[in-house]
Design a protein around this motif. Structure first.
Motif, mmCIF file in Angstrom:
data_model
loop_
_atom_site.group_PDB
_atom_site.id
_atom_site.type_symbol
_atom_site.label_atom_id
_atom_site.label_comp_id
_atom_site.label_asym_id
_atom_site.label_seq_id
_atom_site.Cartn_x
_atom_site.Cartn_y
_atom_site.Cartn_z
ATOM 1 N N THR A 47 0.853 -1.181 0.000
ATOM 2 C CA THR A 47 0.000 0.000 0.000
ATOM 3 C C THR A 47 0.894 1.237 0.000
ATOM 4 N N THR A 48 0.300 2.392 -0.192
ATOM 5 C CA THR A 48 1.062 3.647 -0.175
ATOM 6 C C THR A 48 1.754 3.826 1.171
ATOM 7 N N GLU A 49 1.040 3.553 2.239
ATOM 8 C CA GLU A 49 1.619 3.684 3.582
ATOM 9 C C GLU A 49 2.765 2.690 3.782
ATOM 10 N N GLN A 50 2.571 1.452 3.341
ATOM 11 C CA GLN A 50 3.617 0.445 3.468
ATOM 12 C C GLN A 50 4.841 0.824 2.632
ATOM 13 N N THR A 51 4.601 1.367 1.441
ATOM 14 C CA THR A 51 5.705 1.769 0.571
ATOM 15 C C THR A 51 6.539 2.856 1.230
ATOM 16 N N GLU A 52 5.882 3.815 1.867
ATOM 17 C CA GLU A 52 6.613 4.880 2.561
ATOM 18 C C GLU A 52 7.453 4.309 3.697
ATOM 19 N N LYS A 53 6.868 3.392 4.460
ATOM 20 C CA LYS A 53 7.612 2.770 5.565
ATOM 21 C C LYS A 53 8.764 1.918 5.026
ATOM 22 N N PHE A 97 4.945 -4.266 9.729
ATOM 23 C CA PHE A 97 3.881 -3.611 8.977
ATOM 24 C C PHE A 97 3.423 -4.382 7.740
#
Length: 124
Positions: A47-53, A97
């Motif tokens: 996901t976008t959030e996972q990609t950032e992390k 995550f």
């Protein structure tokens, strides 16, 4: 005097070749990292959030691994040991995550990568 000048020229050529090889190695490592990170993101459907992390985690641990690999006070075995410890630490943070399905897929990617390394001819 001519021999001394010739010696300096030869040393300069050798030093230039060594620096060029080191730069090539860094480029190869960065290329491999970029390809690996793209594969992980694609295969795990982050996901976008996972990609950032994931990107932040990679940036942090790539810097730590680079520091270990540049530490001339460590033997090759010690460097490898520290590098593996950092990779395990990174994976445990990554799994915080990722979903269970993504974790399974990631483990499969790691196994695949290890098999490829074992099959690669020595020196590559």
């Amino acid at each position: 005097m001519k021999k001394l000048l010739l010696s300096f020229i030869i040393m300069g050529m050798v030093a230039t070749a060594a620096i060029a090889q080191e730069q090539k190695d860094v480029k190869d490592i960065n290329k491999e990292r970029t390809e690996w990170n793209k594969k992980v993101k694609d295969e795990l459907n982050l996901t976008t959030e996972q990609t950032e992390k994931y990107d932040a985690l990679c940036k942090e641990y790539d810097a730590k691994i680079d520091k270990v690999m540049q530490d001339a006070t460590l033997s090759k075995d010690a460097q490898k040991e520290k590098k593996m410890a950092l990779k395990k630490e990174k994976q445990s943070k990554l799994f915080e995550f990722l979903t269970p399905e993504q974790q399974t897929t990631y483990k499969g990617l790691i196994e695949e990568k290890m098999k490829e390394k074992q099959m690669a001819p020595k020196g590559y």
